[in-house]
Scaffold this motif. Structure first.
Motif, PDB file in Angstrom:
ATOM      1  N   LYS A   1      50.470  68.051 -31.192  1.00 51.68           N
ATOM      2  CA  LYS A   1      50.909  66.902 -30.412  1.00 51.68           C
ATOM      3  C   LYS A   1      52.421  66.952 -30.179  1.00 51.68           C
ATOM      4  O   LYS A   1      52.912  66.675 -29.081  1.00 51.68           O
ATOM      5  N   ALA A   2      53.168  67.341 -31.223  1.00 49.29           N
ATOM      6  CA  ALA A   2      54.627  67.437 -31.115  1.00 49.29           C
ATOM      7  C   ALA A   2      55.037  68.537 -30.143  1.00 49.29           C
ATOM      8  O   ALA A   2      55.971  68.377 -29.350  1.00 49.29           O
ATOM      9  N   SER A   3      54.326  69.683 -30.169  1.00 51.44           N
ATOM     10  CA  SER A   3      54.668  70.799 -29.290  1.00 51.44           C
ATOM     11  C   SER A   3      54.395  70.463 -27.824  1.00 51.44           C
ATOM     12  O   SER A   3      55.090  70.939 -26.932  1.00 51.44           O
ATOM     13  N   LEU A   4      53.393  69.640 -27.560  1.00 50.28           N
ATOM     14  CA  LEU A   4      53.096  69.236 -26.190  1.00 50.28           C
ATOM     15  C   LEU A   4      54.044  68.147 -25.709  1.00 50.28           C
ATOM     16  O   LEU A   4      54.417  68.100 -24.524  1.00 50.28           O
ATOM     17  N   LEU A   5      54.462  67.272 -26.614  1.00 52.45           N
ATOM     18  CA  LEU A   5      55.337  66.162 -26.244  1.00 52.45           C
ATOM     19  C   LEU A   5      56.722  66.617 -25.776  1.00 52.45           C
ATOM     20  O   LEU A   5      57.374  65.921 -25.008  1.00 52.45           O
ATOM     21  N   VAL A   6      57.185  67.797 -26.242  1.00 49.84           N
ATOM     22  CA  VAL A   6      58.530  68.246 -25.870  1.00 49.84           C
ATOM     23  C   VAL A   6      58.644  68.538 -24.373  1.00 49.84           C
ATOM     24  O   VAL A   6      59.743  68.555 -23.816  1.00 49.84           O
ATOM     25  N   TYR A   7      57.500  68.756 -23.708  1.00 46.94           N
ATOM     26  CA  TYR A   7      57.533  69.037 -22.282  1.00 46.94           C
ATOM     27  C   TYR A   7      57.704  67.770 -21.442  1.00 46.94           C
ATOM     28  O   TYR A   7      58.108  67.843 -20.285  1.00 46.94           O
ATOM     29  N   VAL A   8      57.385  66.621 -22.016  1.00 42.09           N
ATOM     30  CA  VAL A   8      57.435  65.363 -21.264  1.00 42.09           C
ATOM     31  C   VAL A   8      58.834  65.074 -20.709  1.00 42.09           C
ATOM     32  O   VAL A   8      58.987  64.861 -19.500  1.00 42.09           O
ATOM     33  N   PRO A   9      59.898  65.058 -21.539  1.00 40.73           N
ATOM     34  CA  PRO A   9      61.224  64.741 -20.990  1.00 40.73           C
ATOM     35  C   PRO A   9      61.756  65.804 -20.043  1.00 40.73           C
ATOM     36  O   PRO A   9      62.411  65.480 -19.045  1.00 40.73           O
ATOM     37  N   MET A  10      61.472  67.083 -20.326  1.00 37.33           N
ATOM     38  CA  MET A  10      62.023  68.151 -19.495  1.00 37.33           C
ATOM     39  C   MET A  10      61.423  68.149 -18.091  1.00 37.33           C
ATOM     40  O   MET A  10      62.147  68.236 -17.089  1.00 37.33           O
ATOM     41  N   LEU A  11      60.104  68.041 -18.004  1.00 36.50           N
ATOM     42  CA  LEU A  11      59.461  68.003 -16.693  1.00 36.50           C
ATOM     43  C   LEU A  11      59.853  66.738 -15.933  1.00 36.50           C
ATOM     44  O   LEU A  11      60.061  66.768 -14.712  1.00 36.50           O
ATOM     45  N   SER A  12      59.966  65.634 -16.662  1.00 34.74           N
ATOM     46  CA  SER A  12      60.372  64.378 -16.029  1.00 34.74           C
ATOM     47  C   SER A  12      61.786  64.482 -15.473  1.00 34.74           C
ATOM     48  O   SER A  12      62.073  64.002 -14.369  1.00 34.74           O
ATOM     49  N   GLU A  13      62.686  65.117 -16.226  1.00 35.02           N
ATOM     50  CA  GLU A  13      64.073  65.270 -15.781  1.00 35.02           C
ATOM     51  C   GLU A  13      64.159  66.119 -14.517  1.00 35.02           C
ATOM     52  O   GLU A  13      64.953  65.828 -13.615  1.00 35.02           O
ATOM     53  N   ILE A  14      63.350  67.187 -14.453  1.00 32.97           N
ATOM     54  CA  ILE A  14      63.355  68.042 -13.258  1.00 32.97           C
ATOM     55  C   ILE A  14      62.952  67.232 -12.025  1.00 32.97           C
ATOM     56  O   ILE A  14      63.632  67.246 -10.997  1.00 32.97           O
TER      57      ILE A  14
ATOM     58  N   LEU B   1      63.850  80.821 -12.256  1.00 37.37           N
ATOM     59  CA  LEU B   1      62.661  80.007 -12.492  1.00 37.37           C
ATOM     60  C   LEU B   1      61.777  80.611 -13.578  1.00 37.37           C
ATOM     61  O   LEU B   1      61.242  79.896 -14.430  1.00 37.37           O
ATOM     62  N   ILE B   2      61.632  81.934 -13.562  1.00 40.60           N
ATOM     63  CA  ILE B   2      60.821  82.608 -14.586  1.00 40.60           C
ATOM     64  C   ILE B   2      61.456  82.445 -15.963  1.00 40.60           C
ATOM     65  O   ILE B   2      60.767  82.177 -16.958  1.00 40.60           O
ATOM     66  N   ALA B   3      62.788  82.598 -16.024  1.00 47.90           N
ATOM     67  CA  ALA B   3      63.496  82.421 -17.299  1.00 47.90           C
ATOM     68  C   ALA B   3      63.350  80.991 -17.811  1.00 47.90           C
ATOM     69  O   ALA B   3      63.155  80.752 -19.009  1.00 47.90           O
ATOM     70  N   GLY B   4      63.439  80.016 -16.887  1.00 50.31           N
ATOM     71  CA  GLY B   4      63.273  78.616 -17.273  1.00 50.31           C
ATOM     72  C   GLY B   4      61.882  78.337 -17.806  1.00 50.31           C
ATOM     73  O   GLY B   4      61.722  77.655 -18.824  1.00 50.31           O
ATOM     74  N   LEU B   5      60.857  78.873 -17.124  1.00 47.40           N
ATOM     75  CA  LEU B   5      59.474  78.678 -17.565  1.00 47.40           C
ATOM     76  C   LEU B   5      59.240  79.332 -18.928  1.00 47.40           C
ATOM     77  O   LEU B   5      58.580  78.747 -19.799  1.00 47.40           O
ATOM     78  N   ALA B   6      59.795  80.531 -19.101  1.00 49.64           N
ATOM     79  CA  ALA B   6      59.658  81.224 -20.385  1.00 49.64           C
ATOM     80  C   ALA B   6      60.318  80.430 -21.518  1.00 49.64           C
ATOM     81  O   ALA B   6      59.793  80.357 -22.635  1.00 49.64           O
ATOM     82  N   SER B   7      61.459  79.810 -21.212  1.00 51.74           N
ATOM     83  CA  SER B   7      62.157  78.995 -22.215  1.00 51.74           C
ATOM     84  C   SER B   7      61.326  77.783 -22.619  1.00 51.74           C
ATOM     85  O   SER B   7      61.263  77.423 -23.801  1.00 51.74           O
ATOM     86  N   LEU B   8      60.675  77.158 -21.636  1.00 56.50           N
ATOM     87  CA  LEU B   8      59.834  75.995 -21.928  1.00 56.50           C
ATOM     88  C   LEU B   8      58.661  76.378 -22.833  1.00 56.50           C
ATOM     89  O   LEU B   8      58.351  75.685 -23.798  1.00 56.50           O
ATOM     90  N   ILE B   9      58.014  77.493 -22.503  1.00 56.23           N
ATOM     91  CA  ILE B   9      56.884  77.961 -23.310  1.00 56.23           C
ATOM     92  C   ILE B   9      57.342  78.314 -24.716  1.00 56.23           C
ATOM     93  O   ILE B   9      56.695  77.968 -25.715  1.00 56.23           O
ATOM     94  N   LEU B  10      58.489  78.980 -24.803  1.00 62.48           N
ATOM     95  CA  LEU B  10      59.035  79.376 -26.104  1.00 62.48           C
ATOM     96  C   LEU B  10      59.369  78.162 -26.960  1.00 62.48           C
ATOM     97  O   LEU B  10      59.099  78.140 -28.164  1.00 62.48           O
ATOM     98  N   LEU B  11      59.926  77.127 -26.328  1.00 63.26           N
ATOM     99  CA  LEU B  11      60.278  75.919 -27.070  1.00 63.26           C
ATOM    100  C   LEU B  11      59.043  75.264 -27.674  1.00 63.26           C
ATOM    101  O   LEU B  11      59.033  74.874 -28.838  1.00 63.26           O
ATOM    102  N   GLY B  12      57.975  75.158 -26.866  1.00 63.94           N
ATOM    103  CA  GLY B  12      56.731  74.573 -27.372  1.00 63.94           C
ATOM    104  C   GLY B  12      56.164  75.384 -28.527  1.00 63.94           C
ATOM    105  O   GLY B  12      55.668  74.829 -29.509  1.00 63.94           O
ATOM    106  N   ALA B  13      56.256  76.728 -28.409  1.00 60.59           N
ATOM    107  CA  ALA B  13      55.748  77.597 -29.473  1.00 60.59           C
ATOM    108  C   ALA B  13      56.559  77.434 -30.757  1.00 60.59           C
ATOM    109  O   ALA B  13      56.002  77.415 -31.862  1.00 60.59           O
TER     110      ALA B  13
END
Length: 201
Positions: free
Chosen positions: A74-87, A52-64
């Motif tokens: 706006k683009a960096s925040l939008l990338v979290y929409v599909p991933m959180l929705s999929e979970i 879970l920690i590795a997954g969270l770190a990956s999400l933060i890294l992707l946005g960065a």
């Protein structure tokens, strides 16, 4: 067995038979317990926490990375929409079908999401590029084709695991949740994300 191959086959078949008996709760004969070994649940708990920690770190890294490359908050925040929705959707479907969420199943969800990270970068890039070049419709068709092709390849890659006897089928949960996550991306989150991204960026 007379040969190593025959011995391995017999061992697998015996293990499958024992799994069936244990699953039904009735053994064909009486038995005596020779030894009891204790494995601390903390081992599995720590492993799951690390995942879970590795997954969270990956999400933060992707946005960065998106923010660094495209200079667009706006683009960096939008990338979290599909991933959180999929979970959320994948877990809900898993619960509905009675899937056990062991470590392989959780890994399947994260792998399904991880393989979609590059799709998110492609979508953002095409959205910004299409807007810049005034070719939105063409870029939209292009990115949908790329994303759907990648997801279909991912799904077909996991299908053999559904029929595999590796670890007595314990990795079927991994395959089931990976396929469910990919299908959620294919039918729901990716098409919606593409439309939202092209509209908002």
């Amino acid at each position: 067995g007379a040969t190593q191959r025959e011995a391995a086959t017999n061992a697998i078949n015996n293990a499958k038979d024992l799994q069936i008996y244990l699953g039904k709760g009735s053994l064909p004969s009486r038995f005596t317990i020779e030894e009891i070994s204790y494995i601390s649940p903390e081992i599995a708990g720590n492993t799951l926490n690390n995942i879970l920690i590795a997954g969270l770190a990956s999400l933060i890294l992707l946005g960065a990375i998106v923010l660094l490359i495209f200079r667009n908050i706006k683009a960096s925040l939008l990338v979290y929409v599909p991933m959180l929705s999929e979970i959320i959707i994948a877990v809900a479907i898993g619960i509905a079908i009675g899937q056990t969420f062991d470590i392989p199943a959780v890994l399947g969800i994260f792998l399904g999401i991880a393989t979609g990270m590059d799709d998110n970068l492609i979508i953002v890039n095409e959205a910004l590029l299409g807007k810049k070049e005034y070719k939105m419709e063409r870029s939209l068709k292009k990115v949908l084709f790329i994303v759907f092709t990648a997801i279909l390849i991912e799904i077909f890659a996991y299908i053999p695991l559904l029929f595999s006897n590796v670890a007595l089928g314990l990795f079927r949960g991994f395959a089931v949740m990976a396929i469910i996550t990919a299908l959620v991306g294919f039918f729901i989150t990716r098409p919606a994300y593409v439309r939202i991204t092209f509209k908002l960026l």
